[in-house]
Design a protein around this motif. Structure first.
Motif, PDB file in Angstrom:
ATOM      1  N   GLN A 131      -0.066  -0.666   0.146  1.00 22.42           N
ATOM      2  CA  GLN A 131       0.234   0.180   0.093  1.00 22.42           C
ATOM      3  C   GLN A 131       0.851   1.164  -0.306  1.00 22.42           C
ATOM      4  O   GLN A 131       0.677   2.510  -0.187  1.00 22.42           O
ATOM      5  N   GLN A 132       2.097   1.560   0.668  1.00 19.53           N
ATOM      6  CA  GLN A 132       3.127   2.044   0.663  1.00 19.53           C
ATOM      7  C   GLN A 132       3.688   2.355  -0.903  1.00 19.53           C
ATOM      8  O   GLN A 132       3.459   3.823  -1.107  1.00 19.53           O
ATOM      9  N   GLN A 133       3.750   1.410  -1.756  1.00 19.62           N
ATOM     10  CA  GLN A 133       4.814   1.328  -2.170  1.00 19.62           C
ATOM     11  C   GLN A 133       3.215   2.051  -3.357  1.00 19.62           C
ATOM     12  O   GLN A 133       4.022   2.941  -4.600  1.00 19.62           O
ATOM     13  N   LEU A 134       1.842   1.792  -4.078  1.00 19.88           N
ATOM     14  CA  LEU A 134       1.081   1.681  -4.727  1.00 19.88           C
ATOM     15  C   LEU A 134       0.528   3.071  -4.480  1.00 19.88           C
ATOM     16  O   LEU A 134      -0.287   3.171  -5.154  1.00 19.88           O
ATOM     17  N   GLY A 135       0.759   3.516  -2.968  1.00 23.41           N
ATOM     18  CA  GLY A 135      -0.753   3.924  -2.821  1.00 23.41           C
ATOM     19  C   GLY A 135      -1.718   3.716  -2.185  1.00 23.41           C
ATOM     20  O   GLY A 135      -2.389   2.494  -2.280  1.00 23.41           O
ATOM     21  N   PRO A 136      -2.868   4.934  -2.028  1.00 26.38           N
ATOM     22  CA  PRO A 136      -4.351   4.503  -1.163  1.00 26.38           C
ATOM     23  C   PRO A 136      -5.412   4.053  -2.508  1.00 26.38           C
ATOM     24  O   PRO A 136      -6.731   3.883  -1.754  1.00 26.38           O
ATOM     25  N   ILE A 137      -5.084   3.367  -3.532  1.00 24.55           N
ATOM     26  CA  ILE A 137      -5.148   2.833  -4.572  1.00 24.55           C
ATOM     27  C   ILE A 137      -6.570   1.593  -3.588  1.00 24.55           C
ATOM     28  O   ILE A 137      -7.481   0.913  -4.988  1.00 24.55           O
TER      29      ILE A 137
END
Length: 336
Positions: free
Chosen positions: A50-56
């Motif tokens: 989630q930190q890598q992709l963001g809150p998608i």
């Protein structure tokens, strides 16, 4: 002004959602993928992704199936500490607790909220028997949440029993309920062999009449009350085409706007299938910008008439794009 003429609201300074959804709350807009993780290893991996992709995508930490027998209390403390930690950067992590009939239910709620009441995105309540169970569970949640200054904590409800399906519209109407998820495994099992096991997976999960009926009832109830319907899990974790196909069917044929993931490789196909296409986002931005320029009166765009009915549709497209992390055109960014 004639006595029978009411003053019209000033739309110049109103947010678009206030104009387009007057008298009713706008539909819930949350990430389209709900990724479940139970063990400490998988929860930490999910946080890193989630930190890598963001809150998608959302993460749901799992008290119900994640804890070994006899280790439920320690597992709840672990989940609470991860929620409260610095790795929870976006506030888009929820928790599935044990069902209301379990001795662990209230303890899960108490422990998680003691650790991280302000950082918790939502609580998932499984196996409710109907609307009465749901109300009782929410009352317990609120009693503990208010001790820590948290009010109106969003609640997601798993529809996986006959009683919950029978009461699905009443459950969706509860103000604190944000999302209804379909628990296909328990639902099929509750028919004691009358529904074959193939209906738990594709293609049977989309073609068996009783399963399809349940999915449609849940989606219809959610849309009637502005809530999010979350589609059941796909057990395939290697063939990405199957995952993408299931997500596409859920989104386009069954009206779902969110779907479970049980493996990191499922996240991207789900997000892609449920996210609007860039061309549609650009069209929505153009139409909404033109609409605002005439104070949300009717417009013509490329030979077609648009008014507030279609504006509501295009507004939801923009909100879905935001939740999926799609960059919005400048013309709509200030509106949304």
């Amino acid at each position: 002004m004639p006595a029978n003429t009411q003053a019209q609201p000033d739309t110049h300074h109103m947010h678009p959602s206030e104009v387009l959804f007057q008298g009713t709350p706008p539909p819930v807009s949350i990430p389209v993928c709900d990724h479940y993780a139970g063990s400490e290893k998988l929860m930490r991996k999910s946080l890193a992704l989630q930190q890598q992709l963001g809150p998608i995508f959302d993460i749901t930490f799992d008290c119900e199936d994640g804890a070994a027998h006899g280790n439920e209390e320690a597992h709840a403390h672990l989940i609470g500490s991860l929620l409260a930690g610095e790795d929870n950067r976006f506030g888009r992590i929820g928790v599935r607790v044990h069902d209301i009939g379990s001795d662990s239910f209230e303890r899960d709620v108490r422990i998680v909220l003691e650790h991280a009441a302000q950082k918790l995105a939502y609580l998932v309540i499984p196996k409710v028997g109907g609307v009465a169970d749901t109300r009782d569970a929410i009352a317990v949640v609120n009693r503990h949440a208010e001790k820590h200054g948290r009010r109106d904590l969003p609640v997601h409800v798993l529809i996986e029993t006959h009683g919950a399906l029978a009461d699905v519209h009443a459950i969706a109407a509860l103000p604190q309920v944000e999302c209804l998820s379909f628990g296909i495994m328990d639902f099929v099992s509750a028919h004691y062999g009358a529904i074959p096991g193939e209906a738990m997976r594709s293609p049977g999960q989309f073609t068996h009449p009783l399963v399809a009926r349940a999915k449609l009832e849940i989606a219809a109830a959610c849309h009637a009350h502005g809530k999010t319907p979350s589609h059941s899990v796909t057990t395939e974790i290697r063939d990405l085409s199957v995952i993408a196909g299931d997500a596409q069917l859920a989104a386009t044929q069954f009206g779902y706007t969110r779907m479970w993931s049980i493996h990191p490789d499922q996240i991207q196909p789900i997000v892609q299938a449920f996210s609007p296409q860039l061309g549609e986002v650009n069209e929505a931005a153009t139409i909404l910008s033109q609409a605002q320029s005439v104070q949300w009166g009717p417009i013509q765009h490329e030979g077609k008439l648009h008014d507030r009915a279609s504006y509501r549709y295009y507004w939801t497209i923009v909100q879905r794009a935001k939740a999926a992390g799609i960059a919005l055109p400048d013309s709509i960014r200030t509106l949304s």
